[in-house]
Structure formats: structure tokens, C-alpha cells
Design an enzyme around this catalytic site. Structure first.
Site, short mmCIF file in Angstrom:
data_model
loop_
_atom_site.label_atom_id
_atom_site.label_comp_id
_atom_site.label_asym_id
_atom_site.label_seq_id
_atom_site.Cartn_x
_atom_site.Cartn_y
_atom_site.Cartn_z
N HIS A 85 -30.52 -93.93 -46.93
CA HIS A 85 -29.13 -93.91 -46.45
C HIS A 85 -28.81 -95.20 -47.69
O HIS A 85 -28.29 -96.65 -47.60
CB HIS A 85 -29.04 -95.07 -45.30
CG HIS A 85 -27.54 -95.33 -44.35
ND1 HIS A 85 -27.53 -95.43 -43.25
CD2 HIS A 85 -26.41 -95.40 -45.26
CE1 HIS A 85 -26.26 -95.42 -42.97
NE2 HIS A 85 -25.62 -95.53 -43.93
N ARG B 174 -23.46 -89.99 -41.05
CA ARG B 174 -24.02 -90.41 -39.84
C ARG B 174 -25.41 -89.34 -39.30
O ARG B 174 -25.01 -88.19 -39.26
CB ARG B 174 -23.53 -90.89 -38.70
CG ARG B 174 -22.55 -92.34 -38.83
CD ARG B 174 -23.60 -93.29 -38.94
NE ARG B 174 -22.88 -94.57 -39.32
CZ ARG B 174 -22.41 -95.43 -40.55
NH1 ARG B 174 -22.66 -94.48 -41.70
NH2 ARG B 174 -21.82 -96.11 -40.49
N GLU C 149 -32.88 -93.40 -37.70
CA GLU C 149 -33.17 -94.29 -38.84
C GLU C 149 -33.24 -95.61 -38.68
O GLU C 149 -33.71 -96.32 -39.45
CB GLU C 149 -32.07 -94.05 -40.07
CG GLU C 149 -30.61 -94.57 -39.55
CD GLU C 149 -29.70 -94.24 -40.72
OE1 GLU C 149 -29.00 -95.34 -41.32
OE2 GLU C 149 -29.48 -93.39 -41.38
#
Length: 329
Positions: free
Chosen positions: A293, A232, A261
């Protein structure tokens, strides 16, 4: 049970449709937010992804519409106010296990691509510049690998690094009983920072890990060390990372996640201007490799996510707690 799938994107829809079974599902590519919460009206449950907003105010609105079940299509749940959900009687379930290999292998891929200058090499070849002067990497064999978090993903990454001949150390408040058989030694966080040539993050984001990699942490790392984050973005203080990179306190960073993000990833912004100076600085830094991601993005992982999502929903429909319930009222 009628389910609305928020943040439904083309790459995952075939997997969701296959696993939905008898459940009626409706897709929307919109993210859950105060502006889109109205779409949940008339449904019994919703499913959300990491970029969706399940904060307290949004949960209030969902509760008013009669939503009692939220199935996460992720292991992480830092985007959900679990305390608020419990007060409202909204059940939350996640997908803790899909394919640990997908993320672990992506972390290893990023490390090797960064280390062996794969992107730079391809660019030079396209320019017909065959000099090797700027492409020197290093052997992973014999290096010290620090792993933060030894759940299934962390352990999968450890095995990969051991396959390269790396010496693996770990830091985790809960030690994995399988670590000793793999000759993985647990050490304190500060010692991990000091000893590691490569550090890979595989822990969840919560109050104890928020900005764990701070100015102080980076000051203790080796000047040529590599940081990998496929967990994360908020675990890393981005300004501190940029300071460390720009002042040669560390050697580089491989990032599949980014602190801010949610405003960028999982959407087409080709005709938009991204007003994020930190992100621009990361993109332009030659010591940084970024992916959007995508660590989870394998067929096996998508199958596992879809299967567990509807397994949780089926349990609720049957009047039981979900298999991976996070909040039980």
C-alpha cells in the site's frame, strides 16, 4: 485546535509538522481502535489513516470524550461509519485530491515490473545467471486496457497507458466528461472483463464494489490478462483471485492493496508470524506482484495530504464546514 494524529509514521511526520501551522498536534504510532481510543481524551479533533478503526463502537467512545472532528488522511473512507458519525454529531472530512499521479504511476510501475520480470532479472543477475529464457514479457503497445473508475487517478492512468500506445476502455457509472476528448470509450463491466488484456482498478470500496472481482468476474477475463489493484483490497475477492491464478484463468495480478491488509501493512512484523494463509499464497505465487500500500507514497502526495488535512481542520476551527466534509450533522 488540539489534534491527535493516530497512525503517525516517520515518513509523513515532517509533512504534517510543516502544514500544521498554529494547530497543536500530538503524534502516536498507535492505530485508532477500542484499545487505543482513550488516547484521544483531552483533544478536540483527531486525524486517522486507512488502517484505523472508526467503526460505530469506536465512534461512540470518541463522542463520549468530546471528539467532534475527524480528519482523514486518505481519499477512501470505508473504514469510517459515516451514518453513526452523523448521528453522534461527529464531522468527518477526507482528502479526495492529493496527487493522482502518485497512484497512477505506481500502477504503471507495477505493471511494467511484473510484465518485464524486473525482480526475477535482478535475482538472476545476482546469481550470475544471464540466461533470458524465463524473462519474456509483452508490448503494452496495441493492448486493450480496461480501467474501472475514471476519477482523477483512473484518468491519469489512462493517459499513461495511451502514452504506451494502449487502447483504453473504461467502466464507471459516472462518466468523466474529459474521457471523450481522450478517445476513451465506456463499456459495461462484463464487456470490460471480456475485452481487456490489462484491467486496473481505480474505484472506491463500497457496497456496490465489494468483491466486484468474484469467481464469476475472473471466469470472464482473458487467460493471459493482468489485474492491477491500487485502490482497495476488498474490491477483489481474494480466494476467487487465488483460484483464478492457480487455475490459469488469468495471467497475473499486481496488488498494492490486500483485503486483510489492516493486520499486516504499515507496521514492522519482522519478528512476528503472520497467520494468514491467503496472504501467504499470494506471496508465494509467481504470478503475483505485491507492494505494501505504497502507491500514494511520493513527496507531492504527502504534501497534498498534509495540506488538505489541516485545511479541513482550519475550516472547522473557524466554525465552517470542512472543505471536504463527508458527514455534516
Amino acid at each position: 485546535m488540539q489534534v491527535l494524529i493516530y497512525s503517525s509514521l516517520p515518513y509523513e511526520r515532517p509533512f504534517l509538522e510543516k502544514e500544521a501551522g498554529q494547530h497543536g498536534i500530538t503524534h502516536t504510532d498507535q492505530r485508532l481502535s477500542l484499545q487505543s481510543v482513550y488516547l484521544a481524551k483531552g483533544f478536540e479533533a483527531i486525524s486517522i489513516f486507512t488502517a484505523d478503526d472508526a467503526s460505530g463502537v469506536v465512534l461512540d467512545e470518541l463522542s463520549k470524550m468530546g471528539i467532534r472532528y475527524i480528519a482523514l488522511r486518505s481519499a477512501g473512507y470505508d473504514h469510517v461509519d459515516l451514518d453513526k458519525a452523523k448521528k453522534l454529531g461527529i464531522h468527518i472530512a477526507n482528502v479526495p485530491d492529493y496527487s493522482p499521479y502518485s497512484v497512477a504511476e505506481h500502477a504503471a510501475t507495477m505493471l511494467m515490473a511484473f510484465n518485464r520480470k524486473i525482480a526475477q532479472s535482478r535475482l538472476l543477475l545476482q546469481l550470475q545467471d544471464y540466461r533470458l529464457d524465463t524473462l519474456t514479457g509483452f508490448d503494452i503497445h496495441g493492448k486493450t486496457i480496461g480501467i474501472l473508475g475514471t476519477g482523477k487517478i483512473g484518468m491519469a492512468f489512462a493517459r499513461i497507458m495511451q502514452g504506451f500506445g494502449g487502447h483504453v476502455f473504461a467502466c464507471d457509472p459516472v462518466q468523466n466528461p474529459k474521457a471523450s476528448s481522450l478517445q476513451i470509450t465506456y463499456i459495461p463491466f462484463d464487456e470490460l472483463l471480456l475485452q481487456s488484456d490489462i484491467i486496473s482498478i481505480h474505484c472506491p470500496l463500497h457496497e456496490h464494489t465489494k468483491h466486484l472481482f468474484s469467481y464469476d468476474a475472473f471466469s470472464k477475463m482473458k487467460p493471459d490478462s493482468i489485474l492491477i489493484n491500487t485502490a482497495r483490497g476488498g474490491i477483489v475477492h481474494t480466494e476467487a483471485l487465488l483460484h483464478a491464478l492457480e487455475n490459469n484463468h488469468i495471467g497475473g495480478a499486481c496488488l498494492d492493496v490486500y483485503e486483510l491488509e489492516k493486520n499486516i501493512f504499515f507496521q514492522d512484523l519482522r519478528d512476528k508470524t503472520i497467520n494468514d494463509t491467503m496472504y501467504a499464497r499470494l506471496l508465494s505465487n509467481k504470478k503475483v506482484l505485491i507492494t505494501g500500500h505504497q502507491g500514494f507514497l511520493t513527496k507531492e502526495a504527502l504534501t497534498g495530504i498534509a495540506h488538505t488535512t489541516f485545511q479541513n481542520i482550519a475550516s472547522w476551527e473557524g466554525g465552517a464546514a470542512a472543505v471536504h466534509e463527508l458527514s455534516i450533522s
